[in-house]
Enzyme design. Structure first.
Site: not given
Length: 259
Positions: A7, A220, A249-250, A151, A149, A34
């Site tokens: 991501n 992930d 952030d991933h 989540n 991802d 994303e």
């Protein structure tokens, strides 16, 4: 054959990092989530220049997924069949391998926001639709990999502080059950096929020095059907890119298949 998921939290911002990572880690396929850009803004030429083919589906500001591959893919599918969704969250393609075609699916699963949110209801409905669609995909493609991802942190060992996260999204029992239902189709979490270091995460909040404190979540995942599970010889999280300047952030997760 190496499959990876990442991501990137805006491909416009992270494009140089993705190109650098692929040069250092020439995986056979990389699923991106994303993208946060429309289809006409996708930087196809940048990937062509380093020897990658690309398929993608995007939208302005939010969501968007892509699959980059060393070999051209076939039978490209965008979105979940028979499920109407204006959000661009799913893309699939079929890639060659020594064992035969491998169906690669890239997903950006809904966040859910909060347990009392309509976005949480959407998340659970979306996972049901994904499960039904993946069931049909498995019937067509026995060698199936679902990168993305999700989540969802599958278990407390995938959460830096389970007590702190209790009552929130990513860890609620209905979400974890939704992921278990996907796995129940005949899929395996590639990362948990192997002994892993404790506190292994793929996402860290930008706030409160989350990465420095290793206050993260493992959300992930690479899910593999049985024929691919049998040839999976490693699955790793590459924490390196999270230490970049202006990182996502991933960070990438990579599975190795040895045919």
């Amino acid at each position: 054959m190496k499959l990876a998921t990442w991501n990137v939290n805006s491909l416009n911002v992270r494009l140089p990092q993705v190109l650098d990572w692929l040069r250092d880690n020439p995986v056979d396929a990389l699923g991106l989530q994303e993208l946060k850009l429309t289809d006409d803004k996708f930087p196809q030429q940048a990937f062509t220049d380093i020897g990658y083919h690309a398929v993608w589906t995007g939208q302005k500001t939010y969501n968007g997924v892509a699959i980059l591959s060393r070999e051209p893919g076939e039978d490209v599918t965008r979105d979940i069949g028979n499920y109407t969704d204006i959000q661009r969250r799913v893309i699939a393609t079929t890639l060659p391998s020594p064992a035969g075609p491998v169906r690669v699916v890239c997903v950006y699963c809904p966040n859910g926001q909060a347990l009392d949110s309509d976005k949480y209801v959407y998340k659970l409905e979306w996972f049901l639709a994904l499960r039904d669609w993946l069931k049909s995909e498995l019937a067509r493609y026995p060698r199936l990999a679902v990168l993305g991802d999700y989540n969802i942190a599958p278990a407390d060992e995938d959460v830096h502080d389970p007590a702190k996260w209790e009552g929130g999204v990513h860890v609620s029992p209905p979400e974890r059950d939704a992921l278990k239902q996907l796995i129940g189709l005949g899929l395996s979490d590639a990362f948990r096929l192997f002994e892993q270091p404790p506190k292994s995460f793929s996402w860290w909040d930008y706030r409160m020095m989350g990465f420095r404190r290793n206050a993260g979540l493992r959300i992930d995942h690479i899910l593999l059907s049985d024929p691919l599970r049998e040839v999976c010889t490693a699955c790793d999280i590459d924490k390196g890119p999270r230490g970049n300047t202006q990182p996502s952030d991933h960070t990438p997760v990579i599975a190795t298949l040895t045919f």
